[in-house]
Structures are given as C-alpha cells and as structure tokens.
Design a protein around this motif. Structure first.
Motif, mmCIF file in Angstrom:
data_model
loop_
_atom_site.group_PDB
_atom_site.id
_atom_site.type_symbol
_atom_site.label_atom_id
_atom_site.label_comp_id
_atom_site.label_asym_id
_atom_site.label_seq_id
_atom_site.Cartn_x
_atom_site.Cartn_y
_atom_site.Cartn_z
ATOM 1 N N GLN A 64 -13.441 9.712 18.370
ATOM 2 C CA GLN A 64 -12.940 8.358 18.609
ATOM 3 C C GLN A 64 -13.928 7.551 19.464
ATOM 4 O O GLN A 64 -13.518 6.649 20.199
ATOM 5 C CB GLN A 64 -11.577 8.418 19.301
ATOM 6 C CG GLN A 64 -10.496 9.104 18.497
ATOM 7 C CD GLN A 64 -10.178 8.360 17.217
ATOM 8 O OE1 GLN A 64 -10.107 7.128 17.201
ATOM 9 N NE2 GLN A 64 -9.991 9.100 16.129
ATOM 10 N N ALA A 65 -15.209 7.843 19.348
ATOM 11 C CA ALA A 65 -16.198 7.243 20.249
ATOM 12 C C ALA A 65 -16.209 5.721 20.191
ATOM 13 O O ALA A 65 -16.230 5.044 21.225
ATOM 14 C CB ALA A 65 -17.587 7.807 19.940
ATOM 15 N N ASP A 66 -16.213 5.145 18.993
ATOM 16 C CA ASP A 66 -16.254 3.680 18.889
ATOM 17 C C ASP A 66 -14.975 3.045 19.438
ATOM 18 O O ASP A 66 -15.018 2.048 20.153
ATOM 19 C CB ASP A 66 -16.457 3.259 17.433
ATOM 20 C CG ASP A 66 -17.867 3.550 16.940
ATOM 21 O OD1 ASP A 66 -18.803 3.483 17.758
ATOM 22 O OD2 ASP A 66 -18.028 3.843 15.738
ATOM 23 N N ARG A 67 -13.848 3.635 19.088
ATOM 24 C CA ARG A 67 -12.564 3.124 19.596
ATOM 25 C C ARG A 67 -12.503 3.274 21.110
ATOM 26 O O ARG A 67 -12.010 2.380 21.818
ATOM 27 C CB ARG A 67 -11.419 3.878 18.917
ATOM 28 C CG ARG A 67 -10.055 3.519 19.434
ATOM 29 C CD ARG A 67 -8.993 4.331 18.713
ATOM 30 N NE ARG A 67 -8.470 3.643 17.549
ATOM 31 C CZ ARG A 67 -7.722 4.220 16.627
ATOM 32 N NH1 ARG A 67 -7.453 5.517 16.703
ATOM 33 N NH2 ARG A 67 -7.249 3.522 15.618
ATOM 34 N N ALA A 73 -11.744 0.274 23.693
ATOM 35 C CA ALA A 73 -10.422 0.160 24.301
ATOM 36 C C ALA A 73 -10.311 0.640 25.738
ATOM 37 O O ALA A 73 -9.389 0.235 26.449
ATOM 38 C CB ALA A 73 -9.401 0.921 23.443
ATOM 39 N N ARG A 74 -11.204 1.508 26.176
ATOM 40 C CA ARG A 74 -11.064 2.048 27.536
ATOM 41 C C ARG A 74 -11.466 1.023 28.588
ATOM 42 O O ARG A 74 -12.322 0.173 28.350
ATOM 43 C CB ARG A 74 -11.918 3.311 27.692
ATOM 44 C CG ARG A 74 -11.328 4.556 27.065
ATOM 45 C CD ARG A 74 -10.037 4.972 27.754
ATOM 46 N NE ARG A 74 -9.564 6.254 27.248
ATOM 47 C CZ ARG A 74 -9.727 7.414 27.877
ATOM 48 N NH1 ARG A 74 -10.330 7.455 29.044
ATOM 49 N NH2 ARG A 74 -9.267 8.523 27.341
ATOM 50 N N PRO A 98 -1.745 -6.285 20.882
ATOM 51 C CA PRO A 98 -1.050 -5.038 20.561
ATOM 52 C C PRO A 98 -1.955 -3.996 19.917
ATOM 53 O O PRO A 98 -1.811 -2.801 20.176
ATOM 54 C CB PRO A 98 0.046 -5.495 19.585
ATOM 55 C CG PRO A 98 0.229 -6.948 19.846
ATOM 56 C CD PRO A 98 -1.102 -7.467 20.273
ATOM 57 N N GLU A 99 -2.908 -4.448 19.093
ATOM 58 C CA GLU A 99 -3.802 -3.491 18.447
ATOM 59 C C GLU A 99 -4.724 -2.841 19.473
ATOM 60 O O GLU A 99 -5.079 -1.668 19.348
ATOM 61 C CB GLU A 99 -4.632 -4.176 17.358
ATOM 62 C CG GLU A 99 -5.399 -3.218 16.460
ATOM 63 C CD GLU A 99 -4.515 -2.214 15.747
ATOM 64 O OE1 GLU A 99 -4.993 -1.084 15.506
ATOM 65 O OE2 GLU A 99 -3.354 -2.544 15.425
ATOM 66 N N GLY A 100 -5.103 -3.597 20.503
ATOM 67 C CA GLY A 100 -5.907 -3.022 21.573
ATOM 68 C C GLY A 100 -5.151 -1.949 22.323
ATOM 69 O O GLY A 100 -5.712 -0.932 22.729
ATOM 70 N N LEU A 101 -3.849 -2.186 22.518
ATOM 71 C CA LEU A 101 -3.013 -1.184 23.183
ATOM 72 C C LEU A 101 -2.921 0.078 22.326
ATOM 73 O O LEU A 101 -3.012 1.198 22.842
ATOM 74 C CB LEU A 101 -1.619 -1.762 23.436
ATOM 75 C CG LEU A 101 -0.639 -0.866 24.192
ATOM 76 C CD1 LEU A 101 -1.162 -0.527 25.588
ATOM 77 C CD2 LEU A 101 0.731 -1.539 24.285
#
Length: 270
Positions: free
Chosen positions: A35-38, A42-43, A213-216
């Motif tokens: 999940q590196a790109d995500r 998001a972090r 919401p998608e970021g969450l």
C-alpha cells in the motif's frame, strides 16, 4: 516502516536488557509495501514543533550536520527534516516504500537497511529520528546500532502520531476495524541507559487533514491490521466505514480533519 499505534501514548518503563521480538519479520511489518502509494497519500506528516523537540541537542553540541531518518517509509517524516541539517539520510527496509521515497525526495540519500543493520559507518550521524516506527525495531540490537552510528553529542528522537479517541467518531472508527491482537506493547521501553541518557517526553496537539471520505478510507487501508485481513474482511470494514461516514456530517466534507496529538521521546547519547 510505520504504524499508527491505536493504544495509549507510549509510557516510559524500566529498560528490559535483552528484550527481543520478531516484529521486523512479522506479516504486520511486511504489509506496508503493498500500500506504499496509498500510504504516502493518506498518512499524516509531523508538526514542526515535534521536530524541534526531537532534534534538540545538548548544550555546546552545535547544529546537527547529518540527520538519519530510520524506518523512513515513504518519507513522511523525511520531508520535514529537509533544511534542518546539512544532509538527510533515509533508511528503510521495504523496497516498495523506499522506491516511493526516492521518487518523491530525490535530494535525499535513500538507503536500503534497517534499525538493526544501519548501512552507515561508525560515528557518522548527529541525530537519528524515527516516525511511527520505533515499536517495530528489534531490541537491544537497534539501541546498539544507534549508539554505533551517532557522533558524540548525538540524539535520538522518537515520534508517534496518536488519534484523539475522545472524539466519538474517532473511537468508532477504530472499533469498526475490529483490530485483532497485535504483537506490540503499549509501553515505551527506553533506549539502553548504559548507552543513552534519560528519556524526555512531550505531547503536542496536531490535526491530520484528509481528502474527504475517500481520504479517510485510504487511511484505514494503510493500517497493518487492515492490510493483513482477507478481502472479505476488508469489504466488511468498508461497509462499516460507509455507515459511519453517513452518520457524521464532518466526515462527508471535502476535507476531513482527524484530531490527533504527537508524542516525542528524546534521548541523548552518553
């Protein structure tokens, strides 16, 4: 390699000489690369004031020349270090995470390695920082490596972001993932007192701003105890998350603000 530990802030406890665990080889620790790109998207980052505390050097030691970010992940903390020293070096064991870091921060020297095997010479860095990573390190191997690569007057700054679970929706967010038993402790075990001075700890308020919401949802899918679940379990978590979002207007906004606080633990080389 990083992780938002959902438990309470790390509390100093007596050093446990010889304490070891197998976290670096665990499925949890090895999950982040997928999940590196995500993760990078998001972090949360880290507040500047936390870096000021983490990098504070003993009187007369001067400004840090070379700063090492250990367990650097995709460079969330690394990026905040630029300009704080003459050179920033990032060390990360996961090749997918390291590739994102190298692409995002080409000015940083990015090396494959770990806290237990730092690919740098003796007495070659002035400060070591770890963001959301220290609980993954094998002890006391990491302690000894830190002491080996630090120059006299060197410091170690350990940083964690914690969600404010006193906020109702934040507490429910963690509950809906039904977090399984995870192999790390809630207590912070200070670096070896034979090598490092007493631990100094501070906590700062901080907010993480997510892309709606998608970021969450992206954030939830960077948590190791979610990444390592089956596709069916992840689908259930997504359904629960959609219900949670529908119950709180603030989670439906273009920017979702996650309240949190940042804890810094600093120790100086003896």
């Amino acid at each position: 390699m990083t992780e938002p530990r959902p438990g309470p802030d790390p509390q100093p406890m007596p050093h446990q000489q010889g304490r070891r665990h197998d976290l670096p080889a665990s499925p949890f620790a090895r999950s982040f690369g997928s999940q590196a790109d995500r993760y990078d998207r998001a972090r949360p980052s880290y507040p500047a004031a936390a870096l000021d505390l983490a990098l504070a050097r003993p009187a007369g030691a001067g400004k840090a020349g070379r700063i090492l970010d250990i367990g650097a992940g995709t460079g969330k903390l690394t990026a905040t270090l630029l300009g704080r020293g003459a050179e920033v070096v990032a060390v990360e064991p996961d090749p997918q995470m390291l590739a994102v870091l190298a692409d995002r921060l080409p000015q940083v020297r990015a090396l494959a390695g770990s806290a237990e095997r730092i690919p740098l010479p003796d007495r070659s860095v002035d400060a070591i920082v770890a963001g959301q990573a220290f609980h993954w390190f094998t002890r006391p191997d990491a302690d000894r490596e830190f002491a080996r690569v630090l120059r006299p007057g060197g410091v170690v700054g350990l940083i964690w972001n914690f969600p404010d679970r006193s906020r109702e929706w934040v507490s429910k967010l963690y509950q809906l993932t039904k977090q399984p038993e995870v192999p790390w402790a809630d207590n912070f075990d200070p670096l070896d007192p034979a090598l490092f001075g007493p631990a100094e700890q501070a906590t700062l308020p901080f907010e993480h701003r997510l892309a709606g919401p998608e970021g969450l949802r992206d954030l939830v899918h960077t948590w190791s105890w979610v990444i390592t679940r089956s596709q069916a379990d992840q689908a259930v978590i997504d359904d629960r998350l959609r219900i949670l979002i529908s119950q709180y207007a603030e989670l439906q906004a273009p920017v979702v603000v996650l309240p949190q606080h940042t804890t810094v633990v600093r120790q100086a080389l003896r």
